[in-house]
Design an enzyme around this catalytic site. Sequence first.
Site, PDB file in Angstrom:
ATOM      1  N   HIS A   1      -5.082  -3.047  -0.827  1.00 23.33           N
ATOM      2  CA  HIS A   1      -4.444  -2.310   0.267  1.00 23.33           C
ATOM      3  C   HIS A   1      -2.981  -2.688   0.447  1.00 23.33           C
ATOM      4  CE1 HIS A   1      -4.824  -5.620   3.334  1.00 23.33           C
ATOM      5  NE2 HIS A   1      -5.970  -5.877   2.732  1.00 23.33           N
TER       6      HIS A   1
ATOM      7  N   ASP B   1      -1.192  -2.576   3.475  1.00 24.06           N
ATOM      8  CA  ASP B   1      -0.743  -3.087   4.770  1.00 24.06           C
ATOM      9  C   ASP B   1      -1.025  -4.564   4.942  1.00 24.06           C
ATOM     10  OD1 ASP B   1      -3.522  -2.378   4.854  1.00 24.06           O
ATOM     11  OD2 ASP B   1      -3.483  -2.481   7.037  1.00 24.06           O
TER      12      ASP B   1
ATOM     13  N   GLU C   1      -5.933  -0.857   5.875  1.00 29.30           N
ATOM     14  CA  GLU C   1      -7.176  -1.622   5.818  1.00 29.30           C
ATOM     15  C   GLU C   1      -7.301  -2.576   6.994  1.00 29.30           C
ATOM     16  OE1 GLU C   1      -9.810  -5.059   4.677  1.00 29.30           O
ATOM     17  OE2 GLU C   1      -7.706  -5.033   5.274  1.00 29.30           O
ATOM     18  N   GLU C   2      -6.181  -3.163   7.398  1.00 28.69           N
ATOM     19  CA  GLU C   2      -6.223  -4.190   8.433  1.00 28.69           C
ATOM     20  C   GLU C   2      -6.608  -3.638   9.804  1.00 28.69           C
ATOM     21  OE1 GLU C   2      -6.225  -7.183   7.881  1.00 28.69           O
ATOM     22  OE2 GLU C   2      -5.135  -7.571   6.022  1.00 28.69           O
TER      23      GLU C   2
ATOM     24  N   HIS D   1      -3.686 -13.885   7.958  1.00 30.74           N
ATOM     25  CA  HIS D   1      -3.401 -13.386   9.306  1.00 30.74           C
ATOM     26  C   HIS D   1      -2.612 -14.365  10.176  1.00 30.74           C
ATOM     27  CE1 HIS D   1      -6.717 -10.060   9.369  1.00 30.74           C
ATOM     28  NE2 HIS D   1      -6.197 -10.217   8.157  1.00 30.74           N
TER      29      HIS D   1
ATOM     30  N   ASP E   1      -9.597  -8.489  -2.689  1.00 28.21           N
ATOM     31  CA  ASP E   1      -9.047  -8.722  -1.349  1.00 28.21           C
ATOM     32  C   ASP E   1      -9.632  -9.986  -0.722  1.00 28.21           C
ATOM     33  OD1 ASP E   1      -7.603  -8.224   0.965  1.00 28.21           O
ATOM     34  OD2 ASP E   1      -9.044  -6.799   1.785  1.00 28.21           O
TER      35      ASP E   1
ATOM     36  N   ASP F   1      -2.425 -11.267   1.669  1.00 30.33           N
ATOM     37  CA  ASP F   1      -3.455 -10.313   2.082  1.00 30.33           C
ATOM     38  C   ASP F   1      -2.764  -8.985   2.386  1.00 30.33           C
ATOM     39  OD1 ASP F   1      -5.672  -9.025   3.105  1.00 30.33           O
ATOM     40  OD2 ASP F   1      -5.727 -10.164   4.962  1.00 30.33           O
TER      41      ASP F   1
END
Length: 407
Positions: free
Chosen positions: A77, A79, A171-172, A375, A194, A137
């Site tokens: 992904h 984002d 995705e997030e 994150h 991922d 990520d």
Amino acid sequence: MNKNIERFYKYISIDSQSDPKSDTVPSSPGQMELGKVVVEDLKEIGITDVVQDDHGYIYATIPGNVEGVPTFGLVVHLDTAVEMNGKCDNPQIVDYKGGDIKLNDQFTMKVEDFPFLEDLVGETLITTDGTTLLGADNKAGIVILLAVADHLLTHPEIPHGDIRLAITPDEEIGRGPAKFDVEQFGCDFAYTVDGGLIGGMEYENFNAASAFIKIQGKNVHPGSAKNVMVNALRIALEIESMLPGEQKPEYTEGYEGFFLLDVIEGNVEEARMEYLIRDHSIEAFNQKKEMMEDIVAFLNKKYGDNIQLEIEDTYYNMREKIEPHIEIINMLEQSMVDAGVEPDIKPIRGGSDGAQLSYKGLPCPNMFTGGYNFHGRYEFLSIDQMNKAIEVIIKLAENNVKMHQEK
């Protein structure tokens, strides 16, 4: 600096953070910007059919040199997460020799907090400077896809069938597969790239829901508030206090689910709360939602129907969709062994595009990238482990041919 690191630095310098408040797809313009850069990089290495559609989804093919084998896909992904600034302009390379890693004068990644650092002595790490996310990520996943494509295109002696690539937005914020064209993708199965540390492979994830709570209070001057004031913030605190204390993320692990108070804001007159509800067991997941409904119903009786609750399911555990196709797990496991990687099969304490794609008819487990501490400011990437992920996927392409021919 090698090509993989150059690409990674280029991608993380582009702010592609998704925006949960936006209704567009993609939810942020930076994802389209990053996608255009990735498209050009795919073309540069020789991919001829790459397209980026109006919603930011990128599809491409690594053309096979063996016919009659299943086509599998790789999904990553664009984002980055919403918790911190996603534009990383000052990454740091660390030839890790042990001990704490200083990010800046205020923040240090300490072995006391992250004891797994002791297992990474001798590896080359990329960290943040403590002010942003790194973006591993899932920009590490994008780099892995390009490296696999580059290697297979320049090594035609490696037998493999067609391999489809997909790079999704959002995705997030749980919307990655929203506009994903499974039919166009044309795969028998796929893998999201991922995951985290080396050897990680997952085909179980949380069942997930979001709970949105609005509380209407009654504000009057505190000097004359007796038997009149209804403090919306105190009701919000009461809701939180009625949920099981042990079922919070900071006290759970493995298959244990949780309630996460993700947002609380407001004043005496009005308050708003958002919760994430997670559990691997569908029965426990449903019980958690019922508990939230019962708490709100009880407090509505107490305070006079001034609380509104909406619960929205986000995704479900992919296990029941993957297990009928367990051979794709076995093939990934064998590919890790062939690459000298010890497989580590665990449930995801989160979700992935693969969960939703599995329910759309595309079995799609997850594998590692070499990223850690996603994150947050302590996010980092092991270059050594990322390179192993590339090697595993090349072995996967070979084993897809070998195992099909052995049938």
